[in-house]
Scaffold this motif. Structure first.
Motif, short mmCIF file in Angstrom:
data_model
loop_
_atom_site.label_atom_id
_atom_site.label_comp_id
_atom_site.label_asym_id
_atom_site.label_seq_id
_atom_site.Cartn_x
_atom_site.Cartn_y
_atom_site.Cartn_z
N HIS A 91 4.69 5.83 -4.71
CA HIS A 91 4.56 5.78 -6.17
C HIS A 91 5.71 5.03 -6.83
CE1 HIS A 91 1.24 8.50 -5.58
NE2 HIS A 91 2.05 9.26 -4.84
N ASP A 137 0.83 -1.20 0.00
CA ASP A 137 0.00 0.00 0.00
C ASP A 137 0.87 1.25 0.00
OD1 ASP A 137 -2.58 1.37 0.14
OD2 ASP A 137 -1.97 1.89 2.19
N CYS A 138 1.86 1.32 0.86
CA CYS A 138 2.74 2.50 0.90
C CYS A 138 3.59 2.59 -0.36
CB CYS A 138 3.62 2.47 2.14
SG CYS A 138 2.74 2.81 3.68
N ASP A 166 2.94 1.61 -3.35
CA ASP A 166 2.13 2.02 -4.50
C ASP A 166 1.50 3.40 -4.32
OD1 ASP A 166 2.72 -0.43 -5.63
OD2 ASP A 166 0.80 -1.33 -5.04
N ASN A 167 0.88 3.64 -3.17
CA ASN A 167 0.04 4.82 -3.01
C ASN A 167 0.73 6.02 -2.36
OD1 ASN A 167 -2.23 3.47 -4.13
ND2 ASN A 167 -2.42 2.37 -2.21
N GLU A 168 1.69 5.80 -1.52
CA GLU A 168 2.39 6.91 -0.86
C GLU A 168 3.71 7.23 -1.57
OE1 GLU A 168 1.05 8.67 1.51
OE2 GLU A 168 -0.67 7.33 1.81
N LYS A 221 8.64 9.77 -9.90
CA LYS A 221 7.62 8.75 -10.18
C LYS A 221 7.34 8.54 -11.66
CE LYS A 221 3.48 11.59 -9.65
NZ LYS A 221 2.26 11.75 -8.87
#
Length: 112
Positions: A42, A35-36, A38-40, A105
């Protein structure tokens, strides 16, 4: 030398046991949850700028028949090559990490 298998996400401190399929690492073994990563972050390691891959899962047991004539290798398992128990945390602020990820990113990891 075996991977350290760090026990936590360096960003959110979520526990990542040796069999965690959601653990992600960079080439320096910086460790984050999916989760981190991918989402925090990138797909940008806040420490080295590299990308992330799934952390391999070390076999949990020393020997176990897979088929009647096949076994895993003796001594090669998480109980013989212990994972790290040292929790690691980012040394950068959340704001600095966000700026770092934003800069990199859109550049593929192999070109960073």
């Amino acid at each position: 030398m075996a991977l350290q298998l760090r026990p936590n996400c360096e960003y959110c401190d979520k526990d990542l046991p040796p069999n965690a399929a959601e653990a992600r690492i960079c080439s320096y073994e910086c460790t984050f949850c999916a989760d981190c990563a991918d989402n925090e972050l990138h797909n940008v390691c806040p420490n080295c700028g590299g990308g992330f891959e799934r952390r391999p899962i070390r076999p949990a047991i020393e020997r176990r028949p897979i088929r009647p004539t096949t076994e895993r290798r003796p001594g090669v398992c998480v109980t013989k090559q212990l994972p790290s128990d040292k929790r690691v945390h980012l040394k950068y602020s959340v704001e600095d990490v966000a700026a770092h990820s934003a800069r990199l990113k859109d550049i593929p990891p192999q070109e960073r």
